[in-house]
Structure formats: structure tokens, C-alpha cells
Design a protein around this motif. Structure first.
Motif, PDB file in Angstrom:
ATOM      1  N   HIS A 104       1.035   3.933  -3.095  1.00 34.43           N
ATOM      2  CA  HIS A 104       0.409   5.237  -2.888  1.00 34.43           C
ATOM      3  C   HIS A 104       1.291   6.253  -2.186  1.00 34.43           C
ATOM      4  N   ARG A 132      -1.512  15.467  12.978  1.00 33.64           N
ATOM      5  CA  ARG A 132      -1.445  14.678  11.748  1.00 33.64           C
ATOM      6  C   ARG A 132      -0.222  13.779  11.818  1.00 33.64           C
ATOM      7  N   ARG A 188       0.954   7.909   3.448  1.00 32.77           N
ATOM      8  CA  ARG A 188      -0.445   7.649   3.825  1.00 32.77           C
ATOM      9  C   ARG A 188      -0.643   7.981   5.284  1.00 32.77           C
ATOM     10  N   ARG A 189      -1.826   8.470   5.584  1.00 32.17           N
ATOM     11  CA  ARG A 189      -2.219   8.678   6.968  1.00 32.17           C
ATOM     12  C   ARG A 189      -2.831   7.382   7.485  1.00 32.17           C
ATOM     13  N   ARG A 217      -5.983   2.244   6.983  1.00 39.02           N
ATOM     14  CA  ARG A 217      -7.042   1.397   7.532  1.00 39.02           C
ATOM     15  C   ARG A 217      -8.138   1.151   6.505  1.00 39.02           C
ATOM     16  N   ARG A 218      -8.544   2.187   5.792  1.00 38.65           N
ATOM     17  CA  ARG A 218      -9.578   2.030   4.752  1.00 38.65           C
ATOM     18  C   ARG A 218      -9.092   1.156   3.603  1.00 38.65           C
ATOM     19  N   SER A 219      -7.799   1.227   3.311  1.00 40.39           N
ATOM     20  CA  SER A 219      -7.241   0.478   2.181  1.00 40.39           C
ATOM     21  C   SER A 219      -7.033  -1.002   2.482  1.00 40.39           C
ATOM     22  N   GLU A 257       1.810  10.820   9.419  1.00 39.90           N
ATOM     23  CA  GLU A 257       1.912  10.209   8.101  1.00 39.90           C
ATOM     24  C   GLU A 257       2.973   9.107   8.117  1.00 39.90           C
ATOM     25  N   GLN A 285      -6.209   6.394   6.121  1.00 44.47           N
ATOM     26  CA  GLN A 285      -6.133   5.951   4.728  1.00 44.47           C
ATOM     27  C   GLN A 285      -5.658   4.501   4.655  1.00 44.47           C
ATOM     28  N   GLU A 335       0.832  -1.211   0.000  1.00 47.15           N
ATOM     29  CA  GLU A 335       0.000   0.000   0.000  1.00 47.15           C
ATOM     30  C   GLU A 335       0.869   1.265   0.000  1.00 47.15           C
ATOM     31  N   SER A 350      -9.104   4.809  -2.487  1.00 48.39           N
ATOM     32  CA  SER A 350      -9.075   5.710  -1.327  1.00 48.39           C
ATOM     33  C   SER A 350      -8.230   6.912  -1.597  1.00 48.39           C
TER      34      SER A 350
END
Length: 120
Positions: free
Chosen positions: A36, A80, A39-40, A45-47, A82, A43, A32, A120
Motif C-alpha cells: 500500500h 501527521r 501509510r499512517r 493498526r487497522r490493517s 507517515e 492505517q 503492508e 483500509s
């Protein structure tokens, strides 16, 4: 670097490599981040459908300890964080690419369903 239980002795190079990527989600996190870039947490987790927050946190911490992932914390409101691959993480992901190609061929050969990556 923190001291962990995963420091050998090792039987062979595969043993040492598997020690670093052991766990269902680590190779997928590597992929991932390679696909990409930065990623945060949300992001990631959703992926990765099916990963629990606890497991993702644990794997990211271990991967950071092993020098595969860089965690950047920005002191802003709201905070934030990353994640990105280090050079070591990029090289491991490159080493895993032939295994991924083998897996794609296996999916085709056995007629298994391939999960479509969530956007995402």
C-alpha cells in the motif's frame, strides 16, 4: 542510527536476517507497506488486526533503527506522521517473497483458513 542490542555477532546470514525481522508483526508491517505504500499509523493498526498500539510503535521504531522504514513527520495541525519502506526495506521484502509463497502453499496443503486482508 541508534545503537541497539541487535548487532551480532551472527552465526550466519539467516541469523542476521532473522534478527531484523524477529517479532510477529515486522514481516506483516513490511508486507503492508510494500502493498500500500505510504501509510499512517492508524492505517497500519487497522490493517493488522490483533496488534497492540504499544507493539506497533515498538516494531516501527526498531524497523526505523534498522533502516527498513522511513518515518516522515509533518509539522501541521493536527500532526501527521507517515511511514514508508526504505530501499533496504524493499529489498528485505523482496527476499521474503519466496517464504511468503511457501507459506501460501502450506496454507493450501494443510487446508488451513487464510485470513482475508482487511480493506483500509
Amino acid at each position: 542510527m541508534a545503537t541497539t542490542a541487535r548487532r551480532g555477532p551472527y552465526f550466519c546470514g539467516i541469523d542476521a536476517a532473522m534478527d531484523v525481522v524477529s517479532g510477529k508483526w515486522k514481516s506483516l508491517i513490511l508486507w503492508e507497506l510494500a502493498e500500500h505504500g505510504v501509510r499512517r499509523f492508524a492505517q497500519l493498526r487497522r490493517s493488522l488486526p490483533g496488534v497492540s498500539e504499544k507493539m506497533l510503535i515498538q516494531h516501527l521504531r526498531e524497523m526505523e533503527e534498522d533502516g527498513l522504514v522511513h518515518r516522515e513527520v509533518y509539522r501541521e495541525v493536527p500532526p501527521r506522521v507517515e511511514y514508508s519502506l526504505t530501499e533496504h526495506g524493499v529489498s528485505l521484502n523482496q527476499a521474503l517473497a519466496p517464504l511468503g509463497a511457501w507459506g501460501v502453499e502450506r496454507i493450501r496443503r494443510i487446508g488451513a483458513e487464510k485470513v482475508v486482508h482487511a480493506a483500509s
